[in-house]
Design an enzyme around this catalytic site. Structure first.
Site, PDB file in Angstrom:
ATOM      1  N   SER A 223      50.972  34.970  34.061  1.00 14.22           N
ATOM      2  CA  SER A 223      50.662  35.622  32.793  1.00 14.22           C
ATOM      3  C   SER A 223      51.909  36.325  32.246  1.00 14.22           C
ATOM      4  CB  SER A 223      49.552  36.636  33.046  1.00 14.22           C
ATOM      5  OG  SER A 223      48.929  37.030  31.859  1.00 14.22           O
ATOM      6  N   GLU A 294      44.115  27.972  28.042  1.00  9.84           N
ATOM      7  CA  GLU A 294      43.198  29.081  28.313  1.00  9.84           C
ATOM      8  C   GLU A 294      43.872  30.419  28.017  1.00  9.84           C
ATOM      9  OE1 GLU A 294      40.516  27.655  31.987  1.00  9.84           O
ATOM     10  OE2 GLU A 294      42.171  28.987  32.417  1.00  9.84           O
ATOM     11  N   ARG A 334      48.058  49.374  32.943  1.00  7.72           N
ATOM     12  CA  ARG A 334      49.182  48.434  33.045  1.00  7.72           C
ATOM     13  C   ARG A 334      50.526  49.111  33.357  1.00  7.72           C
ATOM     14  NH1 ARG A 334      50.899  45.282  29.827  1.00  7.72           N
ATOM     15  NH2 ARG A 334      51.074  43.478  31.199  1.00  7.72           N
ATOM     16  N   TYR A 338      52.009  47.569  36.657  1.00  7.87           N
ATOM     17  CA  TYR A 338      53.102  46.597  36.509  1.00  7.87           C
ATOM     18  C   TYR A 338      54.375  47.212  35.954  1.00  7.87           C
ATOM     19  CZ  TYR A 338      48.663  44.037  36.095  1.00  7.87           C
ATOM     20  OH  TYR A 338      47.390  43.593  36.257  1.00  7.87           O
ATOM     21  N   CYS A 365      44.899  62.990  37.370  1.00  6.95           N
ATOM     22  CA  CYS A 365      45.522  63.888  38.340  1.00  6.95           C
ATOM     23  C   CYS A 365      46.556  63.191  39.210  1.00  6.95           C
ATOM     24  CB  CYS A 365      44.446  64.515  39.212  1.00  6.95           C
ATOM     25  SG  CYS A 365      43.257  65.388  38.216  1.00  6.95           S
ATOM     26  N   TYR A 395      43.787  43.339  28.502  1.00  5.65           N
ATOM     27  CA  TYR A 395      43.830  43.969  29.832  1.00  5.65           C
ATOM     28  C   TYR A 395      43.931  45.500  29.755  1.00  5.65           C
ATOM     29  CZ  TYR A 395      44.660  39.103  31.053  1.00  5.65           C
ATOM     30  OH  TYR A 395      44.547  37.751  31.168  1.00  5.65           O
TER      31      TYR A 395
END
Ligand code: LLP
Length: 436
Positions: A223, A294, A334, A338, A365, A395
């Site tokens: 991706s 897709e 994200r 990542y 926290c 996402y």
């Protein structure tokens, strides 16, 4: 806390106003320099629905679906993992897309949206017996087989009804993207190996039991991929398998990346489609083989943005300025997962130069709760301002959590001056509902 940033995701802070390539199609600044999307002012939306808020430009979503369908017709499936609500499932299918679902939950939402089951493609490396039984019972169009255990389960059911099968293969391709979202390499939990002959063995067993219903092959190399080399390598690796097994459908997977930062560019779906077509031709794939894609991220990412309210601003002299907003890693995991970079701007000052270096953080926290690691905002940013992170349509909502028992934000679709709630804000009652 030790955070690892991949080279691919390092932020490149820019002072310029946000480039149009990071904004939804209908976004513009009005005469007050305030952000308008889908004909609705963001500050009006926030006044009505509160913050944090996921806002999607319906025209943008539809345009991206149409682009995919124009290139691949019914071979274009929307990967619902990127963003799924009933409204999104309806919108994508209205525009002609099929839907990729990869769990019983995604399947249930697509069915609740009254999507024709024949338009559903069921994925997953560990589909349970219940999930497979349900998928077959409702008559999903296709199941993408991912393991020998799954084959055993399918054989035990005996009859596939109208459902067709593809085999997911690992093409042995290393995509240029973050380690966690690469999937085409040999060392992967997904798919069956082409190089080791595992995919051939799976095909033989499936054909023996289900004959011509086994007519497709599927691969997905990863991706957030912005160069085409990996896709070309995938297509070349899969082409002989298609010929040997006389297959009718080749799904090249999703994976097309999008630009997240001002300095980044990404290919369009149309350019990606063209590269796929050229590579399929070059690899000698028979013209009668239907090619499918897709896409998830490239359909929804840029259509969506997140609106937060600034709650505190803390200047640590000689170090940095922390701008805290009322969401964080629970609505966008994200950055922490990542090391992904985002832009940030104020909804009231679209054309403002963003000269103030800030780190935008959430309210959770832990120190890893970063929304924008190296952000830029206008000098006059203040408590109470609405700040927006663009390109959060993929996402974000789909990976949102209730960490620290925060409630998840609502999802609003805007179009033609109207806003509609497609998912309402969670409440404390929702949080307590599961506890006896
Ligand atoms: N098809 C299959 C079989 C997939 O596994 C995926 C994504 C897609 C299609 C859609 O890929 P896309 O076009 O969205 O790249 N959570 C990560 C992304 C994980 C992607 C998982 N599979 C992120 O936030 O970057």
């Amino acid at each position: 806390m030790n955070r690892v940033f991949s080279d691919d995701f390092v932020a490149d802070p820019s002072e310029e106003p946000i480039g149009p390539h990071l904004m939804p199609l209908t976004a513009h600044a009005d005469e007050d320099d305030a952000l308008v999307v889908g004909g609705v002012r963001i500050d009006d939306l926030v006044a009505e629905f509160g913050t944090p808020l996921f806002v999607y430009d319906e025209a943008h979503l539809r345009a991206r679906c149409r682009e995919a369908v124009a290139a691949f017709g019914s071979g274009a499936s929307f990967a619902t993992k990127a963003f799924l609500t009933k409204a999104m499932a309806r919108l994508a299918t209205e525009e002609g897309m099929h839907l990729d679902v990869s769990t019983g939950g995604e399947l249930a939402i697509a069915l609740a949206a009254e999507v024709d089951p024949s338009r559903l493609v069921f994925h997953g490396n560990n589909k349970s017996e219940e999930e497979l039984a349900h998928a077959l019972h409702v008559g999903v169009g296709r199941i993408v087989v991912d393991s020998f255990d799954e084959i055993t389960r399918l054989i035990a059911f005996g009859d596939l009804g109208s459902t067709r099968l593809s085999v997911r293969v690992t093409p042995g391709v290393e995509a240029h993207t973050h380690e966690f979202i690469k999937t085409g390499q040999e060392d992967s939990k997904f798919g069956l190996s082409l190089a080791r002959g595992t995919a051939d063995r799976a095909m033989a067993v499936l054909r023996e039991h289900f004959g011509e219903a086994v007519d497709g092959v599927h691969a997905h190399i990863g991706s957030q991929i912005v160069d085409f080399d990996g896709f070309v390598a995938e297509i070349e690796a899969v082409a002989p398998f298609i010929a040997i097994h006389d297959l009718r459908l080749f799904t090249v997977g999703g994976g097309l990346g999008v630009a997240y930062l001002n300095g980044e560019v990404a290919p369009t779906i149309t350019q990606w489609a063209e590269a796929i077509r050229v590579a399929c031709k070059g690899a000698g794939i028979d013209e009668r083989v239907q090619i499918g894609i897709e896409p998830g991220r490239s359909i929804v990412a840029t259509a969506g943005m997140t609106c937060y309210r600034v709650g505190t601003i803390k200047e640590i002299e000689g170090i940095r300025t922390y701008v805290s907003v009322d969401g964080g890693m629970s609505d966008n995991p994200r950055p922490v997962l990542y090391g992904s970079g985002y832009e940030v701007f104020l909804a009231r000052s679209m054309s403002a130069v963003r000269t103030r270096a800030v780190r935008v953080v959430g309210k959770h926290c832990e120190s890893g709760d970063i929304v924008v690691d190296e952000g830029r905002l206008p000098e006059d940013v203040n408590v109470g301002d609405i700040c927006v992170t663009p390109v959060t349509g993929a996402y974000g909502f789909s990976m949102a959590s209730n960490y620290n028992r925060v409630v998840r934000p609502p999802v609003i679709f805007v179009a033609d001056g109207e806003a509609r709630v497609v998912v309402r804000r969670e409440t404390i009652e929702d949080l307590l509902r599961l506890e006896p």
